[in-house]
Write an enzyme that holds these catalytic residues in place. Sequence first.
Site, PDB file in Angstrom:
ATOM      1  N   GLY A   1       0.809  -1.203   0.000  1.00  0.00           N
ATOM      2  CA  GLY A   1       0.000   0.000   0.000  1.00  0.00           C
ATOM      3  C   GLY A   1       0.847   1.259   0.000  1.00  0.00           C
TER       4      GLY A   1
ATOM      5  CG  ASP B   1      -1.989  -3.865  15.011  1.00  0.00           C
ATOM      6  OD1 ASP B   1      -3.202  -3.674  15.178  1.00  0.00           O
ATOM      7  OD2 ASP B   1      -1.419  -3.710  13.918  1.00  0.00           O
TER       8      ASP B   1
ATOM      9  NE  ARG C   1       5.817  -1.575   4.329  1.00  0.00           N
ATOM     10  CZ  ARG C   1       4.828  -1.544   5.219  1.00  0.00           C
ATOM     11  NH1 ARG C   1       3.677  -2.120   4.943  1.00  0.00           N
ATOM     12  NH2 ARG C   1       4.996  -0.948   6.378  1.00  0.00           N
TER      13      ARG C   1
END
Length: 237
Positions: free
Chosen positions: A21, A206, A25
């Site tokens: 996304g 997470d 990155r």
Amino acid sequence: MTTPHNHAKPGDYAEAVLLPGDPLRAKWIAETFFDNPRQVNSVRNCLGYTGTWKGKPVSVQASGMGQPSLAIYVHELINLYGVKSLIRVGTCGGLNASVKVRDVILAQGASTDSSIVKGRFGAFNFAPIADFGLLRSAADKADAKGLRYHAGNMLSSDIFYHADGFAGYDKLPEHGVIGVEMEAAALYALAARFGVKALTICTMTDCLITHEEIDAEARQTSLKDMVELALDVAVEA
């Protein structure tokens, strides 16, 4: 050939493309893993690159956040640039306490609250699923690398900050949904529509149940393992 979202030329993309996304990155993947990377797109800073991995051509294209943004890039990559295999690489939240931070999730299927999928099929509840060949390859290679991974149902949600918090998802873990992100369902639906291969590979960073999360250094190491796995799958697709 160029579009409002992509100024790449014909032939600039390999037939296999990784889809993070985050544009930075995408840049990191190209600069860290590719041999001879070259930038092929910079429109709206959704960066795209092509290079080689283990001697085979491969590309990476940022898709932005969420299914509407990803759907634009995936549609164009398939229909204008001839891409045949698309592998989303990203992070996800955990919806199952047995999935630990740093674990890899292979999205076998993708449930969603998005009208991008359900609005297309009327009375039918279409089930967006991964390409089995890519999924099997990823699982085999993860085993060979000794990576801890889970293959199962992912939730692709249009909502990041859910008004009801975890309660908004409470029925999903009861039915085996193991993670939540924002893109896989649209990717799988488009791949099915146009007859190409797609897979989503995510690192769980997470957990929405235990509230465990990993720090920046551990996150980067985990992403490296995941990207190497995705690249190995992509160049053999």
